[in-house]
Design a protein around this motif. Structure first.
Motif, PDB file in Angstrom:
ATOM      1  N   SER A  66       1.042  -1.693   0.239  1.00  0.00           N
ATOM      2  CA  SER A  66      -0.238  -0.017  -0.047  1.00  0.00           C
ATOM      3  C   SER A  66       1.190   1.165   0.009  1.00  0.00           C
ATOM      4  O   SER A  66       0.442   2.305  -0.188  1.00  0.00           O
ATOM      5  CB  SER A  66      -0.790   0.229   1.209  1.00  0.00           C
ATOM      6  OG  SER A  66      -0.732  -0.168   2.213  1.00  0.00           O
ATOM      7  N   PHE A  67       2.056   1.132   0.634  1.00  0.00           N
ATOM      8  CA  PHE A  67       2.888   2.207   0.676  1.00  0.00           C
ATOM      9  C   PHE A  67       3.897   2.621  -0.420  1.00  0.00           C
ATOM     10  O   PHE A  67       3.524   3.947  -0.735  1.00  0.00           O
ATOM     11  CB  PHE A  67       4.111   2.011   1.950  1.00  0.00           C
ATOM     12  CG  PHE A  67       4.380   3.482   1.691  1.00  0.00           C
ATOM     13  CD1 PHE A  67       6.198   3.935   0.604  1.00  0.00           C
ATOM     14  CD2 PHE A  67       4.193   4.491   2.688  1.00  0.00           C
ATOM     15  CE1 PHE A  67       6.846   4.891   0.687  1.00  0.00           C
ATOM     16  CE2 PHE A  67       5.309   5.785   2.297  1.00  0.00           C
ATOM     17  CZ  PHE A  67       6.619   5.491   1.535  1.00  0.00           C
ATOM     18  N   ASP A  68       3.776   1.332  -1.676  1.00  0.00           N
ATOM     19  CA  ASP A  68       3.829   1.855  -3.238  1.00  0.00           C
ATOM     20  C   ASP A  68       3.303   2.601  -3.488  1.00  0.00           C
ATOM     21  O   ASP A  68       3.209   3.356  -4.374  1.00  0.00           O
ATOM     22  CB  ASP A  68       4.653   0.792  -3.453  1.00  0.00           C
ATOM     23  CG  ASP A  68       5.533  -0.462  -3.181  1.00  0.00           C
ATOM     24  OD1 ASP A  68       5.491  -1.264  -2.605  1.00  0.00           O
ATOM     25  OD2 ASP A  68       6.870   0.449  -2.814  1.00  0.00           O
ATOM     26  N   VAL A  93       0.347   3.759  -2.730  1.00  0.00           N
ATOM     27  CA  VAL A  93       0.777   5.535  -2.194  1.00  0.00           C
ATOM     28  C   VAL A  93       2.003   7.029  -3.026  1.00  0.00           C
ATOM     29  O   VAL A  93       1.443   7.627  -3.311  1.00  0.00           O
ATOM     30  CB  VAL A  93       0.738   5.897  -0.823  1.00  0.00           C
ATOM     31  CG1 VAL A  93       1.668   7.094  -0.185  1.00  0.00           C
ATOM     32  CG2 VAL A  93      -0.615   4.961  -0.079  1.00  0.00           C
ATOM     33  N   ASN A  94       2.990   5.484  -3.232  1.00  0.00           N
ATOM     34  CA  ASN A  94       3.925   6.953  -3.459  1.00  0.00           C
ATOM     35  C   ASN A  94       3.739   6.932  -4.875  1.00  0.00           C
ATOM     36  O   ASN A  94       3.976   8.226  -5.784  1.00  0.00           O
ATOM     37  CB  ASN A  94       5.558   6.062  -3.147  1.00  0.00           C
ATOM     38  CG  ASN A  94       6.693   6.602  -3.540  1.00  0.00           C
ATOM     39  OD1 ASN A  94       6.986   7.955  -2.835  1.00  0.00           O
ATOM     40  ND2 ASN A  94       7.032   6.001  -4.816  1.00  0.00           N
ATOM     41  N   ALA A 110       1.341  10.179  -5.146  1.00  0.00           N
ATOM     42  CA  ALA A 110       1.837  11.094  -5.330  1.00  0.00           C
ATOM     43  C   ALA A 110       2.441  11.646  -6.916  1.00  0.00           C
ATOM     44  O   ALA A 110       2.845  12.628  -6.641  1.00  0.00           O
ATOM     45  CB  ALA A 110       2.992  10.656  -4.149  1.00  0.00           C
ATOM     46  N   ALA A 111       3.124  10.596  -6.699  1.00  0.00           N
ATOM     47  CA  ALA A 111       4.169  11.316  -8.721  1.00  0.00           C
ATOM     48  C   ALA A 111       2.857  11.452  -9.699  1.00  0.00           C
ATOM     49  O   ALA A 111       3.098  11.916 -10.388  1.00  0.00           O
ATOM     50  CB  ALA A 111       5.056  10.088  -8.839  1.00  0.00           C
ATOM     51  N   GLU A 165      -0.203  12.306  -9.247  1.00  0.00           N
ATOM     52  CA  GLU A 165      -0.463  13.482  -8.980  1.00  0.00           C
ATOM     53  C   GLU A 165       0.361  14.824  -8.845  1.00  0.00           C
ATOM     54  O   GLU A 165      -0.322  16.016  -9.934  1.00  0.00           O
ATOM     55  CB  GLU A 165      -0.793  13.829  -6.713  1.00  0.00           C
ATOM     56  CG  GLU A 165      -2.061  12.864  -6.950  1.00  0.00           C
ATOM     57  CD  GLU A 165      -2.620  12.632  -5.496  1.00  0.00           C
ATOM     58  OE1 GLU A 165      -3.906  12.673  -5.019  1.00  0.00           O
ATOM     59  OE2 GLU A 165      -1.495  13.250  -4.496  1.00  0.00           O
ATOM     60  N   GLU A 190      -6.002  15.134  -7.668  1.00  0.00           N
ATOM     61  CA  GLU A 190      -5.370  15.175  -6.589  1.00  0.00           C
ATOM     62  C   GLU A 190      -6.130  14.097  -6.621  1.00  0.00           C
ATOM     63  O   GLU A 190      -7.517  14.088  -7.062  1.00  0.00           O
ATOM     64  CB  GLU A 190      -6.072  16.219  -5.247  1.00  0.00           C
ATOM     65  CG  GLU A 190      -6.341  14.879  -4.042  1.00  0.00           C
ATOM     66  CD  GLU A 190      -6.253  15.930  -3.106  1.00  0.00           C
ATOM     67  OE1 GLU A 190      -5.883  17.170  -2.683  1.00  0.00           O
ATOM     68  OE2 GLU A 190      -7.472  15.806  -2.077  1.00  0.00           O
ATOM     69  N   ILE A 191      -6.047  12.655  -5.629  1.00  0.00           N
ATOM     70  CA  ILE A 191      -7.092  11.410  -6.429  1.00  0.00           C
ATOM     71  C   ILE A 191      -7.608  10.993  -5.466  1.00  0.00           C
ATOM     72  O   ILE A 191      -6.795  10.885  -3.902  1.00  0.00           O
ATOM     73  CB  ILE A 191      -5.774  10.499  -6.899  1.00  0.00           C
ATOM     74  CG1 ILE A 191      -5.109  10.515  -7.966  1.00  0.00           C
ATOM     75  CG2 ILE A 191      -6.626   8.635  -7.277  1.00  0.00           C
ATOM     76  CD1 ILE A 191      -4.235  10.124  -8.967  1.00  0.00           C
ATOM     77  N   ASN A 192      -8.258  10.963  -4.869  1.00  0.00           N
ATOM     78  CA  ASN A 192      -9.196  11.301  -3.674  1.00  0.00           C
ATOM     79  C   ASN A 192      -8.284   9.495  -2.792  1.00  0.00           C
ATOM     80  O   ASN A 192      -8.931   8.377  -3.840  1.00  0.00           O
ATOM     81  CB  ASN A 192     -10.780  11.416  -3.015  1.00  0.00           C
ATOM     82  CG  ASN A 192     -11.968   9.998  -4.538  1.00  0.00           C
ATOM     83  OD1 ASN A 192     -11.589   9.059  -4.191  1.00  0.00           O
ATOM     84  ND2 ASN A 192     -12.603  11.077  -4.827  1.00  0.00           N
ATOM     85  N   VAL A 193      -8.775   9.839  -1.576  1.00  0.00           N
ATOM     86  CA  VAL A 193      -8.758   8.195  -0.880  1.00  0.00           C
ATOM     87  C   VAL A 193      -9.720   6.874  -1.422  1.00  0.00           C
ATOM     88  O   VAL A 193      -8.698   5.940  -1.477  1.00  0.00           O
ATOM     89  CB  VAL A 193      -8.562   8.330   0.510  1.00  0.00           C
ATOM     90  CG1 VAL A 193      -8.347   7.130   1.466  1.00  0.00           C
ATOM     91  CG2 VAL A 193      -7.665   9.314   0.869  1.00  0.00           C
ATOM     92  N   ARG A 194     -10.806   7.369  -1.452  1.00  0.00           N
ATOM     93  CA  ARG A 194     -11.783   6.304  -1.986  1.00  0.00           C
ATOM     94  C   ARG A 194     -11.104   5.577  -3.026  1.00  0.00           C
ATOM     95  O   ARG A 194     -11.115   3.988  -3.846  1.00  0.00           O
ATOM     96  CB  ARG A 194     -13.431   6.962  -1.977  1.00  0.00           C
ATOM     97  CG  ARG A 194     -13.585   6.338  -0.889  1.00  0.00           C
ATOM     98  CD  ARG A 194     -15.541   6.984  -1.035  1.00  0.00           C
ATOM     99  NE  ARG A 194     -15.370   7.369  -0.162  1.00  0.00           N
ATOM    100  CZ  ARG A 194     -16.429   8.738   0.265  1.00  0.00           C
ATOM    101  NH1 ARG A 194     -16.374   9.038  -1.548  1.00  0.00           N
ATOM    102  NH2 ARG A 194     -16.591   9.342   0.772  1.00  0.00           N
ATOM    103  N   ILE A 196      -7.721   6.140  -3.946  1.00  0.00           N
ATOM    104  CA  ILE A 196      -6.687   5.145  -3.913  1.00  0.00           C
ATOM    105  C   ILE A 196      -7.154   3.419  -4.037  1.00  0.00           C
ATOM    106  O   ILE A 196      -6.375   2.703  -4.092  1.00  0.00           O
ATOM    107  CB  ILE A 196      -5.995   5.777  -3.480  1.00  0.00           C
ATOM    108  CG1 ILE A 196      -5.581   7.475  -3.969  1.00  0.00           C
ATOM    109  CG2 ILE A 196      -4.765   4.814  -2.738  1.00  0.00           C
ATOM    110  CD1 ILE A 196      -4.487   7.884  -1.745  1.00  0.00           C
ATOM    111  N   ARG A 197      -8.051   3.223  -3.205  1.00  0.00           N
ATOM    112  CA  ARG A 197      -8.150   2.485  -2.611  1.00  0.00           C
ATOM    113  C   ARG A 197      -7.950   1.516  -3.340  1.00  0.00           C
ATOM    114  O   ARG A 197      -8.410  -0.575  -2.711  1.00  0.00           O
ATOM    115  CB  ARG A 197      -9.282   2.945  -1.363  1.00  0.00           C
ATOM    116  CG  ARG A 197      -8.275   2.698  -0.425  1.00  0.00           C
ATOM    117  CD  ARG A 197      -9.922   3.426   0.857  1.00  0.00           C
ATOM    118  NE  ARG A 197     -10.759   2.161   1.782  1.00  0.00           N
ATOM    119  CZ  ARG A 197     -10.284   0.951   2.342  1.00  0.00           C
ATOM    120  NH1 ARG A 197      -9.698   2.588   3.227  1.00  0.00           N
ATOM    121  NH2 ARG A 197     -11.633   0.175   3.057  1.00  0.00           N
TER     122      ARG A 197
END
Lengths: 186, 75
Positions: free
Chosen positions: B32-34, B36-37, B40-41, B43, B49-53, B55-56
């Motif tokens: 999950s960190f990868d 998220v990283n 971020a790149a 975005e 901005e990609i909302n958290v929903r 991203i999941r």
């Protein structure tokens, strides 16, 4: 059965992308072989938030993390969360701005080397709660004003390092003792 | 846009051989960190901005392409 498993069990293994479910089954089979579990549960369910559980053994709680070729799993009779991450170059500033609480952001401005320990602590909490990474991720802080990991009445945060040297954090329900039984799966 | 997404994933993960069909977890063993990283790149690159929903829900490159398209991202 409310608490089918006594104690806190941490299993680690080598890992490739497709075998997390197999590794979990291996860990559960080992526990059953040792008569620590009454049987190997098979009815896997996933909550709306993505938290996995076993419908046929609802009192069993587990949390899984992997980093590169390393897999780790915490299993207990109360909610647990675990996350491991090897520090490496990343979009640290952008991630800090987006996913960390203001107190954590302020701390990381002074101590950027704490980034991965805070990240694994936060991830372990949201795995413990079953909420996963969501809108609330940046709304709670895992540290107090002095930068110390902040336990609550419901959980404790325990940093650790795997046998392969990967740092991580466990989030343990307050009812669980700290003693961890470690086992490496072949 | 797809080529840029793939280039970002390769740059952030150090793993070659990424295609539109690539499953980030199964094929690249990302956690999950990868993800998220990578988000971020993305975005920063696409100024979104990609909302958290969203991203999941990201599992593969196709999901990323669909998410960015929905957000109106451009090359």
């Amino acid at each position: 059965m409310n608490e089918p498993l006594r104690g806190l069990w941490r299993f680690s293994a080598d890992f490739s992308g497709s075998d997390s479910a197999q590794r979990l089954n291996q860990a559960l089979s080992w526990l059953a072989d040792q008569h620590l579990l009454p049987f190997v549960p098979v009815q896997k369910v996933v909550s709306a938030r993505g938290k996995p559980a076993f419908a046929d053994l609802p009192g069993l709680h587990f949390s899984i993390s992997h980093c590169r070729q390393e897999w780790i799993c915490l299993i207990a009779g109360a909610p647990v969360g675990i996350d491991i991450e090897q520090p490496h170059p990343c979009r640290q500033e952008a991630i800090t701005r987006r996913f960390f609480h203001p107190r954590e952001q302020a701390w990381l401005t002074q101590y950027p080397e704490a980034f991965f320990s805070l990240w694994t602590a936060k991830e372990s909490v949201v795995k413990w709660s079953g909420k996963g990474i969501g809108e609330d991720f940046s709304r709670f802080s895992v540290i107090d004003e002095a930068g110390q990991l902040h336990d609550t009445p419901n959980y404790r945060l325990i940093p650790f390092v795997t046998k392969k040297g990967t740092p991580g954090t466990m989030c343990l329900s307050a009812s669980l003792r700290d003693t961890v039984h470690d086992y490496f799966l072949d | 846009m797809l080529e840029k997404i793939i280039a970002i994933i390769i740059a952030e993960t150090g793993q070659p051989g990424v295609s539109v069909q690539t499953d980030l977890v199964r094929d690249l063993q990302l956690n999950s960190f990868d993800i998220v990283n990578i988000v971020a790149a993305l975005e920063e690159t696409f100024d979104v901005e990609i909302n958290v929903r969203s991203i999941r829900k990201i599992r593969n490159v196709k999901d990323i392409l669909a998410t960015l398209t929905e957000l109106g991202a451009h090359e």
